[in-house]
Enzyme design. Sequence first.
Site, PDB file in Angstrom:
ATOM      1  CB  CYS A  82      37.126  42.087  79.970  1.00  0.00           C
ATOM      2  SG  CYS A  82      36.744  43.925  79.630  1.00  0.00           S
ATOM      3  CG  HIS A 175      37.117  42.820  84.653  1.00  0.00           C
ATOM      4  ND1 HIS A 175      38.613  42.269  84.884  1.00  0.00           N
ATOM      5  CD2 HIS A 175      37.325  43.634  83.419  1.00  0.00           C
ATOM      6  CE1 HIS A 175      39.178  42.990  83.847  1.00  0.00           C
ATOM      7  NE2 HIS A 175      38.296  43.626  83.152  1.00  0.00           N
ATOM      8  CD  GLU A 177      38.517  39.728  87.335  1.00  0.00           C
ATOM      9  OE1 GLU A 177      37.598  39.449  87.023  1.00  0.00           O
ATOM     10  OE2 GLU A 177      39.424  40.584  86.916  1.00  0.00           O
TER      11      GLU A 177
HETATM   12  N1  GLN Z   1      39.267  47.268  75.993  1.00  0.00           N
HETATM   13  C1  GLN Z   1      40.337  46.448  76.473  1.00  0.00           C
HETATM   14  C2  GLN Z   1      40.907  45.510  75.190  1.00  0.00           C
HETATM   15  O1  GLN Z   1      40.714  46.000  74.034  1.00  0.00           O
HETATM   16  C3  GLN Z   1      39.755  45.215  77.249  1.00  0.00           C
HETATM   17  C4  GLN Z   1      39.445  45.815  78.718  1.00  0.00           C
HETATM   18  C5  GLN Z   1      39.450  44.589  79.991  1.00  0.00           C
HETATM   19  O2  GLN Z   1      39.937  43.642  79.653  1.00  0.00           O
HETATM   20  N2  GLN Z   1      38.857  45.417  80.866  1.00  0.00           N
HETATM   21  O3  GLN Z   1      41.261  44.411  75.263  1.00  0.00           O
END
Ligand code: GLN
Length: 192
Positions: A82, A175, A177
Amino acid sequence: VLQGRDLAVLVDAAEDRGGLEAIRRGERLEGLLDLADELAAVDGLVLPGGESTVFDKLARTFHLDQPLRDAIAGGLPTLATCAGLIYCAREVRDAAVGQQTLGVLDVVVGRNAFGSQVDSFETTLDVKGYGSVPATFIRAPRVVELGSGVQAIATMSDGSVVGVQQGRITALAFHPEQNEDLTIHRTWVDRL
Ligand code: GLN
């Protein structure tokens, strides 16, 4: 494995060392600099979900961006999820003003491509090399362009690429986890 000792931990480290005052004074913290040295000794690095703009600001503030860039580009096995994926990407669409990345992963990502926090959802995905896993999407990015050395390893039913592999970098938009299933992390650690 530098599991959990991700950039988010910098804040805790700073607090542990009574460092918030030092941060306010703009001092560099010895303990945080040790983290850069530790990169040379670890078997792998997890850049987890969180907020890529915060990773960027902290890493640059504490001069960890170049050590991280060098270590990952030098072949350190990396699991980026992410925000971690965004932070590794060559280019970010809908980036925050002034946001920088490590640029070690030859992809273009669309930040917050699946909407805001309230649009979060869970699904099950087939991830090449890992099998079927539960996947949680929280303000997740989408990979919109892949360089020639990058392979898609997870794709949604609408064709959105949400997992890629480039050499020793495994990067996932979701994610892995946020549930009891440890398949992704266990498999990744077993391969180190
Ligand atoms: N949108 C977030 C970012 O720009 C990431 C979100 C997340 O890691 N769940 O870093």
